[in-house]
Write an enzyme that holds these catalytic residues in place. Sequence first.
Site, PDB file in Angstrom:
ATOM      1  N   HIS A 282       0.708 -10.864   4.958  1.00  0.00           N
ATOM      2  CA  HIS A 282       1.334 -12.173   4.910  1.00  0.00           C
ATOM      3  C   HIS A 282       2.718 -12.087   5.549  1.00  0.00           C
ATOM      4  O   HIS A 282       3.408 -11.078   5.431  1.00  0.00           O
ATOM      5  CB  HIS A 282       1.485 -12.656   3.463  1.00  0.00           C
TER       6      HIS A 282
ATOM      7  N   CYS B 149      -5.203 -12.390   5.664  1.00  0.00           N
ATOM      8  CA  CYS B 149      -5.649 -11.972   4.335  1.00  0.00           C
ATOM      9  C   CYS B 149      -7.087 -12.451   4.068  1.00  0.00           C
ATOM     10  O   CYS B 149      -8.013 -11.958   4.687  1.00  0.00           O
ATOM     11  CB  CYS B 149      -4.677 -12.431   3.262  1.00  0.00           C
TER      12      CYS B 149
END
Length: 519
Positions: free
Chosen positions: A448, A341
């Site tokens: 994630h 991310c």
Amino acid sequence: MGAVLVAGAGSGAGKSTITAGLCRALARRGVDVAPFKAQNMSNHAAVTPDGGEIGRAQAMQALAARVETDRRLGPVLLKPSGGRSHVVVLGEEVGVDDAVGYGDRARALRPVVLDALTSLRGEHEVVVAEGAGGAAEPNLLDRDVVNLPLAAAAGMPAVLVVDIDRGGAFAAAYGTWALLPEPLQACLRGVVLNGMRGDVSLLGPAVRDLEARTGIPVLGVLPHLGDHLMLGVEDSLDLRAPGRPGLGMGAGEKPDRPVRIGVVALPHLANPSDLDPLVLEPSVELRWVTRPGELHDLDLVVLPGTRATVADLRWLRGRGLADAVVRAAEDPAGPHVLGICGGYQMLGVEIEDDGVEHTPDPDRTSSLAAPGVRGLGLLPVSTRFARPKVVRRVTGRVAGGSSAVSGYQIHLGRVSALEDAAPWLSLHGTGDEGCLSADRRVRGTTVHGVLDEDDLRHAFLGAVAAVRRRSFRPSPVPYARALEDHLDHLADWVEAHLDVDAVLDLAHTAAAPEEAPGW
């Protein structure tokens, strides 16, 4: 339609852990139970099936209760960044507040919180609600929507969790009770002492004295969990608990863990549960990295998620870590690099943030907006921050491979591939995702939980180990099984040392929702 609040004498008392243990213990007894936390402050979030954000702890508690995650489980989530917090209500971001300004919003959110709790109570036999911070903060009681004011409004009893390991537990328990106004004192119906080391019988006189002073029974003394690995931790106080990266894992230690992984300890670290599958690998040694010199003997460097990508990239440069990561990645004998991310966004060529990730503060003369920030240049991608926020669960496969991928995305950064960029993953419905460097030593993704899938994680770590000439022995326990084992361990702990029957009886004394006093 029972309900009970697990409040705490302070932060880090063990509320989240005990709530998870209670949820699993009750679920194993056949009770239809659901967790709830009215307001949470954390950058560690999870995604509901319909694309809403809730706190990571509530997702773990839902797993413990064997129910699906739901926006109502955590109706208010505060995600702190730069002295202010992004406010998420019922899964959707609705604004940005500082600590003073949030007071008015919190009072306005009381009906939302109570409606969410009431709705859950209508669908489940018992709701185990978790408080936040300390239950008796006089400066916050008039805006408190998560602790004893909520218990009073909902007509539900509360138990107070006190951390005995730090000392002063009986003073903390009595002081919490004494500071509360009488209507809130009446909500407290039990005390739980958590983290005991040593002989419980030594506490007898103090327990009797506390019960005599307050009229509240001590329902259990939970022993310290010792070196039991806590998964899905949310509170920053827990990130250096036993088994987490960085605790007692210096260079040269743990020779039985040959694959050495360094996690850059970003100031605004988000979603550290991405690291849990690595913590559980018996061949992996994890360390926190805060200085350039700590990169020299690593096999893999992880740039994790962050709530403030641009600010943390500046921090990397200020500490000399940015140049050190680039040198290490460009060294043929250096470590592999993984960005997740925000960490992935840093690995690209450029980041544009025109006041989206960091909303400018009208009370400050300088803006945190930073258009055209240079990235580390290790991957041929660029990032532009834009709304709306991407919040969704995803599935797919490794690009050109068979290993399954599952996880979730929570980001404002739109990552665009530049010419000749090679994708790492292929997601169902959205296609190519992530990026691999030409030599396959640097990779990144916005997903994630990308390492949660055993086949992908083992193939990746095995490839790193082979290139680095390390031995890698995959964990024989699937990650999903490890999560279940962890929650069952907490349930065993709670059942053995807490009067769960008394807690369940208390829950069933809660007022029926239609008879609750309200705010």
